[in-house]
Motif scaffolding. Structure first.
Motif, mmCIF file in Angstrom:
data_model
loop_
_atom_site.group_PDB
_atom_site.id
_atom_site.type_symbol
_atom_site.label_atom_id
_atom_site.label_comp_id
_atom_site.label_asym_id
_atom_site.label_seq_id
_atom_site.Cartn_x
_atom_site.Cartn_y
_atom_site.Cartn_z
ATOM 1 N N TYR A 108 61.067 -17.436 20.542
ATOM 2 C CA TYR A 108 61.118 -16.455 20.279
ATOM 3 C C TYR A 108 62.288 -15.650 20.353
ATOM 4 N N PRO A 109 63.020 -14.657 19.384
ATOM 5 C CA PRO A 109 63.920 -13.941 19.504
ATOM 6 C C PRO A 109 63.899 -13.018 20.589
ATOM 7 N N ALA A 110 62.810 -12.688 21.224
ATOM 8 C CA ALA A 110 62.748 -11.583 22.399
ATOM 9 C C ALA A 110 61.283 -11.712 23.044
ATOM 10 N N TRP A 111 60.946 -11.061 24.170
ATOM 11 C CA TRP A 111 59.670 -11.236 24.666
ATOM 12 C C TRP A 111 59.309 -9.838 25.086
ATOM 13 N N PRO A 112 58.246 -9.365 24.954
ATOM 14 C CA PRO A 112 57.159 -10.061 23.875
ATOM 15 C C PRO A 112 57.727 -10.226 22.466
ATOM 16 N N PRO A 113 57.190 -11.277 21.767
ATOM 17 C CA PRO A 113 57.839 -11.429 20.499
ATOM 18 C C PRO A 113 57.702 -10.268 19.188
ATOM 19 N N PRO A 114 58.658 -10.007 18.442
ATOM 20 C CA PRO A 114 58.666 -9.030 17.725
ATOM 21 C C PRO A 114 57.320 -9.120 16.648
ATOM 22 N N GLY A 115 56.807 -8.328 16.387
ATOM 23 C CA GLY A 115 55.614 -8.288 15.640
ATOM 24 C C GLY A 115 54.322 -8.412 16.310
ATOM 25 N N ALA A 116 54.252 -8.613 17.674
ATOM 26 C CA ALA A 116 53.160 -8.549 18.491
ATOM 27 C C ALA A 116 52.641 -7.415 18.352
ATOM 28 N N THR A 117 51.250 -7.254 18.460
ATOM 29 C CA THR A 117 50.103 -6.057 18.485
ATOM 30 C C THR A 117 49.380 -6.094 19.572
ATOM 31 N N LYS A 118 48.847 -4.946 19.973
ATOM 32 C CA LYS A 118 47.894 -4.705 21.043
ATOM 33 C C LYS A 118 46.548 -4.502 20.426
ATOM 34 N N THR A 119 45.483 -5.002 21.203
ATOM 35 C CA THR A 119 44.080 -4.536 21.132
ATOM 36 C C THR A 119 43.293 -4.756 22.292
ATOM 37 N N THR A 120 42.285 -4.026 22.299
ATOM 38 C CA THR A 120 41.152 -4.042 23.564
ATOM 39 C C THR A 120 40.064 -4.782 23.352
ATOM 40 N N PHE A 121 39.620 -5.309 24.269
ATOM 41 C CA PHE A 121 38.310 -5.993 24.428
ATOM 42 C C PHE A 121 37.626 -4.902 25.518
ATOM 43 N N PHE A 122 36.465 -4.285 24.816
ATOM 44 C CA PHE A 122 35.767 -3.374 25.874
ATOM 45 C C PHE A 122 34.373 -4.088 26.355
ATOM 46 N N PHE A 123 34.244 -3.675 27.406
ATOM 47 C CA PHE A 123 32.783 -4.117 28.186
ATOM 48 C C PHE A 123 31.817 -3.410 27.418
ATOM 49 N N GLY A 124 30.640 -4.224 27.149
ATOM 50 C CA GLY A 124 29.595 -3.812 26.410
ATOM 51 C C GLY A 124 28.277 -3.966 27.489
ATOM 52 N N PRO A 125 26.800 -3.549 26.570
ATOM 53 C CA PRO A 125 25.713 -3.886 27.373
ATOM 54 C C PRO A 125 25.559 -5.245 27.352
ATOM 55 N N GLY A 126 24.701 -5.793 28.428
ATOM 56 C CA GLY A 126 24.367 -7.217 28.411
ATOM 57 C C GLY A 126 25.463 -8.109 28.682
ATOM 58 N N GLY A 127 26.493 -7.738 29.378
ATOM 59 C CA GLY A 127 27.670 -8.593 29.452
ATOM 60 C C GLY A 127 28.464 -9.116 28.213
ATOM 61 N N THR A 128 28.304 -8.202 27.250
ATOM 62 C CA THR A 128 29.330 -8.405 25.968
ATOM 63 C C THR A 128 30.456 -7.889 26.157
ATOM 64 N N LEU A 129 31.669 -8.484 25.300
ATOM 65 C CA LEU A 129 32.937 -8.375 25.471
ATOM 66 C C LEU A 129 33.230 -8.208 23.669
ATOM 67 N N SER A 130 33.739 -7.133 23.380
ATOM 68 C CA SER A 130 34.156 -7.046 21.920
ATOM 69 C C SER A 130 35.269 -5.914 21.683
ATOM 70 N N ARG A 131 35.541 -5.869 20.407
ATOM 71 C CA ARG A 131 36.743 -4.865 20.060
ATOM 72 C C ARG A 131 36.080 -3.810 19.701
ATOM 73 N N THR A 132 34.805 -3.527 19.606
ATOM 74 C CA THR A 132 34.319 -2.486 19.307
ATOM 75 C C THR A 132 34.208 -1.643 20.666
ATOM 76 N N ALA A 133 34.641 -0.247 20.431
ATOM 77 C CA ALA A 133 34.611 0.699 21.355
ATOM 78 C C ALA A 133 33.072 1.169 21.451
ATOM 79 N N PRO A 134 32.775 1.527 22.855
ATOM 80 C CA PRO A 134 31.502 2.266 22.984
ATOM 81 C C PRO A 134 31.221 3.534 22.266
ATOM 82 N N ALA A 135 30.016 3.700 21.975
ATOM 83 C CA ALA A 135 29.597 4.868 21.137
ATOM 84 C C ALA A 135 28.595 5.450 21.722
#
Length: 357
Positions: free
Chosen positions: A127-154
């Motif tokens: 890579y030309p840098a660290w973190p690599p250029p073009g890297a993006t962030k996303t969150t995995f949220f805790f959910g009911p029943g021990g689930t883990l997903s990118r869907t935020a609680p509502a």
């Protein structure tokens, strides 16, 4: 033990503020499974990068223990096999050309800015840098029943998971007894912990596509407790699918819950390492925990898991769960406490990861 906060004693021993206007070429080498100082290599690179702009600054991170790039072949770690002599590759392709260039004026030998070994796929990335250029962030949220997903609680109202943490019965760091710290715990199977009632477990469904991480991690935990202090350990885990060999027997990594990264924060330092602050019993508060970077691919068919616990013995000394000087704590200071990890729309908990480009 006389310096339980970030005071002048510790500040005087931090070399990173002095990495300024560096003239020599810098090659920082670390291991993703360095049980002693994974933090050090990553933060040394960052300190040179931010304070010595324009310097020849390179970081190499391989699948190694502390010093493993020089002491071992780098073919495996614990139960994991990488199918190659990663240390020899580094020594012959990076280290030797680097010194020939800068000490013998040889041509070539210019390393990439960041040479990173990606566990999961067992491949090197330049890579030309660290973190690599073009890297993006996303969150995995805790959910009911021990689930883990990118869907935020509502929805309105509070939602949480709770567990009782008892300092007299701490969660061990490893699944088998050891007389000394077994450094293979850095990629060890976490199924022993997932079975405990004082460990919260959140998991995705089986992945349809690979999920590649390359960069920092941060956990955001909305917590409340019946005590006045608490530790929180967050572990990012790669759950391998169930597999059988030709004879129909489970393979060594069948169902394996491979530790990818784990880190702890002592709750009283959630806002400052200089000025510890007690929890108010029953009052939710946000705890942010930065975990060391990862370069790992969760393969299709695997699952991403997060475990949350409050003891990790004996890697972390036991927290009495009362706000006190732990080094001078009496037996009566150690008390069981109930911790709640909230996961509502107003208090979402989860782990933010950096996706590779």
């Amino acid at each position: 033990m006389k310096h339980g906060t970030l005071d002048a004693f510790w500040k005087a021993r931090n070399p990173r503020p002095h990495y300024k206007n560096v003239k020599p070429a810098v090659l920082t080498v670390g291991g993703w499974f360095d049980a002693e100082d994974l933090f050090g290599a990553l933060e040394t690179y960052r300190a040179f990068e931010t304070q010595s702009p324009g310097a020849a600054n390179t970081i190499v991170m391989g699948p190694w223990k502390h010093g493993g790039w020089a002491r071992e072949s780098g073919e495996r770690h614990g139960d994991l096999s990488f199918g190659q002599k990663t240390s020899r590759f580094y020594q012959e392709q990076i280290e030797l050309p680097f010194f020939r260039r800068h000490l013998k004026d040889a041509k070539g030998g210019v390393p990439p800015e960041a040479l990173m070994f990606e566990t999961g796929t067992n491949t090197w990335h330049r890579y030309p840098a660290w973190p690599p250029p073009g890297a993006t962030k996303t969150t995995f949220f805790f959910g009911p029943g021990g689930t883990l997903s990118r869907t935020a609680p509502a929805g309105a109202g509070d939602a949480f998971d709770a567990y009782v943490s008892d300092p007299s019965k701490p969660v061990p760091y490893f699944g088998r007894p050891t007389l000394r710290i077994d450094k293979s715990y850095m990629s060890g199977d976490q199924r022993f912990a997932a079975r405990r009632p004082d460990v919260l477990v959140f998991s995705t469904d089986e992945l349809v596509d690979d999920v590649r991480l390359a960069g920092p991690l941060e956990a955001q935990l909305w917590v409340s407790t019946t005590g006045t202090d608490a530790d929180f350990i967050v572990k990012l885990i790669d759950v391998h699918p169930a597999n059988e060999d030709e004879e129909g027997e489970p393979t060594k990594l069948s169902g394996y819950q491979q530790l990818v990264r784990g880190e702890v924060i002592r709750g009283k330092f959630r806002k400052s390492f200089e000025n510890p602050e007690a929890f108010v019993p029953g009052e939710p508060t946000l705890v942010r925990l930065k975990l060391p970077d990862v370069c790992h691919s969760f393969r299709s068919g695997h699952r991403i898991m997060v475990q949350v616990q409050s003891t990790w013995f004996p890697l972390v000394d036991r927290n009495p769960q009362t706000f006190t000087d732990i080094y001078a704590a009496k037996a009566s200071d150690f008390r069981a406490a109930t911790h709640q990890v909230h996961r509502s729309a107003s208090m979402p908990s989860g782990v933010t990861v950096t996706l590779a480009p």
